[in-house]
Design a protein around this motif. Structure first.
Motif, PDB file in Angstrom:
ATOM      1  N   LEU A 120       1.096  -1.267   0.244  1.00 46.76           N
ATOM      2  CA  LEU A 120       0.309  -0.048  -0.067  1.00 46.76           C
ATOM      3  C   LEU A 120       0.930   1.252   0.392  1.00 46.76           C
ATOM      4  O   LEU A 120       1.994   1.570   0.519  1.00 46.76           O
ATOM      5  N   VAL A 121       0.589   2.280  -1.012  1.00 48.56           N
ATOM      6  CA  VAL A 121       1.583   3.185  -1.237  1.00 48.56           C
ATOM      7  C   VAL A 121       0.542   4.556  -0.576  1.00 48.56           C
ATOM      8  O   VAL A 121      -0.282   5.212  -1.786  1.00 48.56           O
ATOM      9  N   LEU A 122       0.974   5.558  -0.165  1.00 47.82           N
ATOM     10  CA  LEU A 122       0.731   6.641  -0.086  1.00 47.82           C
ATOM     11  C   LEU A 122       1.536   7.447  -1.105  1.00 47.82           C
ATOM     12  O   LEU A 122       2.115   8.429  -0.900  1.00 47.82           O
ATOM     13  N   ALA A 171       4.143   1.723   2.732  1.00 51.86           N
ATOM     14  CA  ALA A 171       4.945   2.987   2.828  1.00 51.86           C
ATOM     15  C   ALA A 171       4.667   4.177   2.662  1.00 51.86           C
ATOM     16  O   ALA A 171       3.745   4.155   1.504  1.00 51.86           O
ATOM     17  N   ASN A 172       5.140   5.299   2.997  1.00 52.10           N
ATOM     18  CA  ASN A 172       4.870   6.805   2.398  1.00 52.10           C
ATOM     19  C   ASN A 172       5.719   7.246   1.031  1.00 52.10           C
ATOM     20  O   ASN A 172       6.314   6.198   0.450  1.00 52.10           O
ATOM     21  N   GLY A 173       4.828   7.556  -0.271  1.00 57.83           N
ATOM     22  CA  GLY A 173       5.237   8.334  -1.518  1.00 57.83           C
ATOM     23  C   GLY A 173       6.542   8.682  -1.475  1.00 57.83           C
ATOM     24  O   GLY A 173       6.944   8.821  -2.756  1.00 57.83           O
ATOM     25  N   THR A 197       5.438   0.870   7.408  1.00 55.47           N
ATOM     26  CA  THR A 197       4.385   0.210   8.507  1.00 55.47           C
ATOM     27  C   THR A 197       4.174  -1.647   7.737  1.00 55.47           C
ATOM     28  O   THR A 197       3.609  -1.222   7.086  1.00 55.47           O
ATOM     29  N   LEU A 198       3.972  -2.294   9.153  1.00 50.86           N
ATOM     30  CA  LEU A 198       3.373  -3.411   8.398  1.00 50.86           C
ATOM     31  C   LEU A 198       2.184  -3.710   9.556  1.00 50.86           C
ATOM     32  O   LEU A 198       1.854  -3.436  10.374  1.00 50.86           O
ATOM     33  N   ILE A 199       1.617  -3.614   8.478  1.00 57.45           N
ATOM     34  CA  ILE A 199      -0.090  -3.366   9.634  1.00 57.45           C
ATOM     35  C   ILE A 199      -1.287  -5.037   9.532  1.00 57.45           C
ATOM     36  O   ILE A 199      -1.242  -5.484   7.852  1.00 57.45           O
ATOM     37  N   GLU A 200      -1.095  -5.570  10.357  1.00 62.87           N
ATOM     38  CA  GLU A 200      -1.874  -7.081   9.578  1.00 62.87           C
ATOM     39  C   GLU A 200      -3.641  -6.662   9.270  1.00 62.87           C
ATOM     40  O   GLU A 200      -3.987  -5.840  10.085  1.00 62.87           O
TER      41      GLU A 200
END
Length: 245
Positions: A4-6, A107-109, A176-179
């Motif tokens: 997931l990328v912002l 991950a932040n973009g 970040t790893l988000i379960e």
């Protein structure tokens, strides 16, 4: 697990590049962009799907979607942030709340970092950990960094830029790893955060979770060269290090 990328931010301090591009598509190594590096990292750890939150100049990401999929062997899903130019990124991450249910590496973009960061997060999984922040405990901190205070055995106590650097355990680097089991609680905390103040960061959503008694863990990344690209000095640094990965 997916990536997931912002990538919705405008990056106004990087003009003239960001007159026509979102910050994530600013080149850092020839034609290679920040987004390219992140997608390359995700592919290298075996991910096959990535969701990208887009907003400012989103048409540039849409135009490159097929080429990026072909280059990195990833299926990309673009998620529109309709308030990207008005609100901060607590809302942006909330826009990706359904993706988080699959378990994500976020991950932040605007973060240039090596794949060792993702590997460190994967190695830290288990023992009931639901959210794990990549933490730089080596770098000397100043006012601009997203600083974190960690209490051994209890995880994150504070995460904010508004802290004396001397008090911090380290800097959150924007990965970040988000379960998936944390998705609903995180989404609710993010909603509470941006409804309180739409200018808040998603890290303020993490703080909201901590305030509610949720344990947010960290994984120190070691002596790793990385940079968050906010301005032209950061971009110059990013270009120095990107070719090393």
């Amino acid at each position: 697990m997916i990536g997931l990328v912002l990538a919705a931010g405008a990056g106004r301090r990087l003009r003239p590049y960001t007159d026509t591009l979102p910050k994530a598509l600013v080149p850092v190594d020839g034609d290679t962009t920040i987004l390219d590096l992140t997608l390359g990292n995700f592919a290298e750890i075996g991910l096959t799907e990535v969701a990208i939150i887009v907003g400012y100049k989103k048409e540039a990401v849409y135009a490159r979607k097929e080429a990026l999929e072909a280059t990195y062997g990833l299926k990309l899903t673009l998620i529109d942030n309709d308030k990207a130019e008005e609100w901060n990124n607590a809302y942006s991450l909330w826009c990706g709340r359904d993706s988080i249910k699959h378990t994500v590496i976020l991950a932040n973009g605007d973060t240039v970092h090596p794949v060792s960061v993702e590997r460190t997060l994967l190695a830290a999984r288990g023992e009931g950990k639901k959210i794990i922040l990549a933490l730089d405990t080596v770098k000397k901190l100043a006012d601009e960094e997203m600083k974190v205070v960690v209490e051994p055995g209890k995880g994150v106590r504070r995460i904010t830029k508004l802290m004396d650097p001397a008090e911090a355990t380290g800097e959150y680097i924007g990965v970040t790893l988000i379960e998936g089991e944390a998705a609903d609680e995180l989404a609710d905390a993010l909603k509470t955060t941006f409804e309180r103040d739409p200018d808040l960061y998603y890290e303020d959503g993490y703080q909201e979770l901590v305030n509610r008694g949720f344990t947010v863990d960290v994984a120190p990344i070691g002596d790793v060269t990385w940079v968050e690209i906010d301005n032209h000095d950061d971009l110059a640094r990013g270009r120095e290090i990107a070719c090393q990965y």
